[in-house]
Enzyme design. Structure first.
Site: not given
Lengths: 149, 149, 149, 149, 149, 149, 149, 149, 149, 149
Positions: D90, D93, D116
């Site tokens: 997830r 994704e 960063s």
């Protein structure tokens, strides 16, 4: 010392084959579906203490293994991104051939969102058929809509 | 001149969006399931002459496109081996997480063999549910046994 | 004729650059967050009719493009599985370096399950800091538990 | 003889499961966040001598392992470029679907540069919610501008 | 209408070849290093308005292209993850053969952290040498330490 | 029995960590640069008999290992084509972002050919800097021209 | 304890080489074709109890291995997606070069569908030929039509 | 201007579909097998002048295309290393499942060497069968032995 | 018990390094070229009984290993599709850079077909040269024409 | 406007086929080997002004194309990392099967280093042979030693 869940899965498979244990019997012993139970034994689901102890007894697992069964595992049961095993490949093929179709029809019915693979269940049954028996599978997943924010 | 089925699929999608056509209406027009019909329009199935002409009329396709619809297409509807779209990925995830489970249970019930993805049908339905509606999908595939020879 | 959402995204980007449009202004025009609005313009979310018409006006899109904005798109905004762009790669790196850590801590707090990427929102803000300003991002996703069945 | 950090991570995980240790307790013992501490135990961060000795005592590690904890590890916690575990996927994704959005919005606010992943911190919290509790995560990374030279 | 930065890069390269423009002259025209200037023209850096206009004039670019030059591009200049061009491959080979060495020596000197590729500069020079001239390259990147939190 | 160079590298790393050996001291002991020496110890370069014996003594290696150090190894120090470790990835990123730039500038100065990765040396140094110390690296490779034949 | 079928295959191969067993003799012993028998011994097919016991005796396998031979294996006999072995690669090449041809001709004769790889048999024979003997292979697979539904 | 063989193949396919040409008729027109003829039309074989002219006439190709048909093409008819089309995938599956079996049996009969894919022919036939017609394929390739030197 | 050829190759390499054996001496002992002999020892060719026994004696191999040397091995000597070792990569680079050139020139001379890699020999020699000695390699492969059928 | 070298290569190939030009004649026209000349025409080498003009005349190229021929191209002539064309694949196979052998023998003769692919030439010749003519290829590359520093 057991350092990952894969070793537990291997021990379960070895015991299953040498003792001739059936998944449906394991499922009955913990009072859950054969689909969830098998997935748990194959290292994809997390068992609670009582379930783990029953599994441990059935397969003759050491205490450490029983502890591992109660830990959420790193999921994914296939050795390659595209499965080589013909039975599993057919499922990959269904996703590949029908993927856009499934997407179009769920969106047409529900709008944008997904069918959950977490709030999800699966039921696999044999259907007798004079032209050759069929495997019937029911997949049920909650529809989760994308919302604006 | 149209030189592949993908161009026909693109024309169908363009017409679908600009005209607001629904897949279920297309399916009704050719008297087949919405699943098979959508897959055919998306370039995964082969239409017969009469079906192709109906589709051609609905989407306003040229004759050449209607001819292409009657040719068995090079199948596969996804741009990458692991799909990036979340809806389709969930199905890939089901195959990945439950792959070995499906294999174990079908073999336990039927012996060695596969569930066909050719002699196969799919039915996608909404199930009303107070906790959120669900997508229910029934997959039905003939069991094909490996035999000795 | 527009045959996919990528062409709409390209038209939006071309108009954005040539007209100097800002995402935050687009978001204000449709009354939603800049994160959701930008994702929608980049082909990852589905707009309703009113939102699509506003977007169409801002970017000078043809009617067909406005229709496409209301269709659930094939999602995934990156050209390669591992992103090459340094800004996006740093996020992939976070997932790679901290992936197991995130998994362990969510499981320790919630048990087995996932953090939803669908019932999800994101908020990106600048935090002034004397050692150099920081990008602060809040991700919020519903916890979805795996259940037994 | 221990020849790489992965063996140390495996020993830590084995001890954690068999002894039922919690990450938040480990973090408290070395006085740092649960996120950094877990990442360090999973082989992604470098401990100083004192921290390493505390970790060694908690998990019952040999001296060699304590020495390895003080060496900068080869980082990367995932077995495949695209993670198969649903929880971690997830996050991948999110990067895939929102990647370009994140890029656009950070550039709109800060100009060209990156957020960063080194001067970086992460905080994972449970948010109680009547519709189901949520996982809230705050990511904070210094903005680093590209400069001309 | 220009819909991405790659088209601008292609226009710059076409003009460069047909007009015989040299990168060092372009760099001189905007008063920056030849390394940064070339990277910017090849779609890897962001120019300010004045620089972009100079570049636009040198290469005869349309206004839209000049606008694109001022937008942070999606970076990454190689068509494949492992470069096939022999000159660029040699650099990949250096990273592959010396990767762990670089890591060990920077950690030995600085502790855990990275050498920045953002706060970074590069200088490429010819070194005359009786055994054959050499390419000397100086890379300079700020050390960024991982810190505990 | 030792059957490949990787086992020798693992033994060297294990001894280095448990004994707290520094690469710069090893380099001093064989009178060569720390870059070449470290690469050799990590299985990327070939030592002569005398050097190998010194290395063997420092790390306490068996005779067989000392023999392996004198054999040209199968080179390549990274486990994946795109490195996951952040420090090494930054170098890959430099090649990716600046690859075409390096190519253009070397060709502009030297014509078609490559910068050798064999007749090559590398020097890594700390540069004190009030804004944060920098890693300075000098790469020197012979230019090798393509010739007609 | 044996935990997967690969270990059984390795034991069979080791025994085959050290005892000089021929596949055709193994096939004769279980009364099936040499093609099916070899595939079964190499971990691709499932044996019944009687067959497994004969195989176990021939190769001197322990009881556990005999049990594994009766379990449907995870199929796929190649270590890489594109095989490196020249003999096997030639078959992959045939599929690659003739793939579309096979598809066109089967569709021209049978319509849309596939040639089964499950209801399938293979027969490999030497054909004497003055210009050099030939390998003749007959593949026979049931045609399975796609049907509308 | 035609700049590669793929354009010729596309033109042939477009003409085939719009004119309803059958491969077997094309094969008859040039007096060769349907397998070789189809492969040639699909860009995998080289035609002589007379054959190319017949093909050009049948499909209505321009002279340039007829010239391209006489040039040895860059072979390989599949868009991905693992084919997604179900019909072609079954052949890939046969190579994957039976690959080692084929290798073992050819070596047992002939010794080390290969079955040629160049001095090779293929014949695809329908076999009537009361349980469903079968596709029968005969592959014939010269055995080429590895020799010592 | 030895279960594959790779273990034999590892034993040969271990013995070679610890005993300081030279490939050219091994070749002389079995009276064949150093190229074929080395390839055979590295697991790429099949030895006859007499050759295998000589090799077994030279490297001190057990009888089982001598048996494995007489079995046609699964060929392919590289751990990755694109080799990382610089010496071997240069050969891959030659194939990559000159691939189409080789194809064009062989077809111009011979027509469509291939240069055999089975009926093939290789000879590697040092050529003294005042500008630096050269590696000269002669490859000889039978031309195999594609024929019509 | 021509924006990359691939377009020039495509124009050369189109002209070659439509005009029936032979590579050996092109080579004679610029007074170089057929191997280098073909590689240059296929976009792998850099021509000087005079050579480029001759090539431009032979193939009827526009001035811009002639300019591109004088620019060092991005090299690599194959569309996939593992070539699918059978002729080119055989060369890849040689590298794969003999890769370690080549490495061992060059190191045995020369010590650690590489055979250059830059200071390199290739000569392809037909060798008449009663058993079938052979393709003989001589590769010559300077040995470049790794040195200590």
């Amino acid at each position: 010392m057991i350092s990952n869940r894969e070793e537990v899965t291997a021990a379960i498979m070895a015991a299953k084959v040498s003792k001739g244990i059936k998944w449906s019997d394991v499922a009955a012993a913990i009072g859950l579906s054969k689909e969830w139970t098998t997935a748990a034994c194959l290292g994809q689901m997390t068992l609670d203490k009582q379930q783990a102890e029953v599994i441990g007894e059935i397969f003759g697992l050491p205490d450490e293994a029983v502890a591992w069964l109660q830990i959420a595992p790193y999921k994914g049961s296939l050795p390659t991104a595209v499965p080589t095993d013909p039975l599993i490949y057919r499922w990959y093929e269904v996703v590949n051939v029908y993927g856009n179709t499934i997407k179009e029809l769920i969106h047409e019915e529900f709008g944008d969102g997904i069918m959950s693979a977490i709030d999800f269940s699966m039921d696999i049954q044999r259907e007798a058929n004079p032209n050759g028996d069929r495997v019937n599978v029911v997949l049920s997943g909650k529809f989760l809509p994308y919302k604006t924010y």
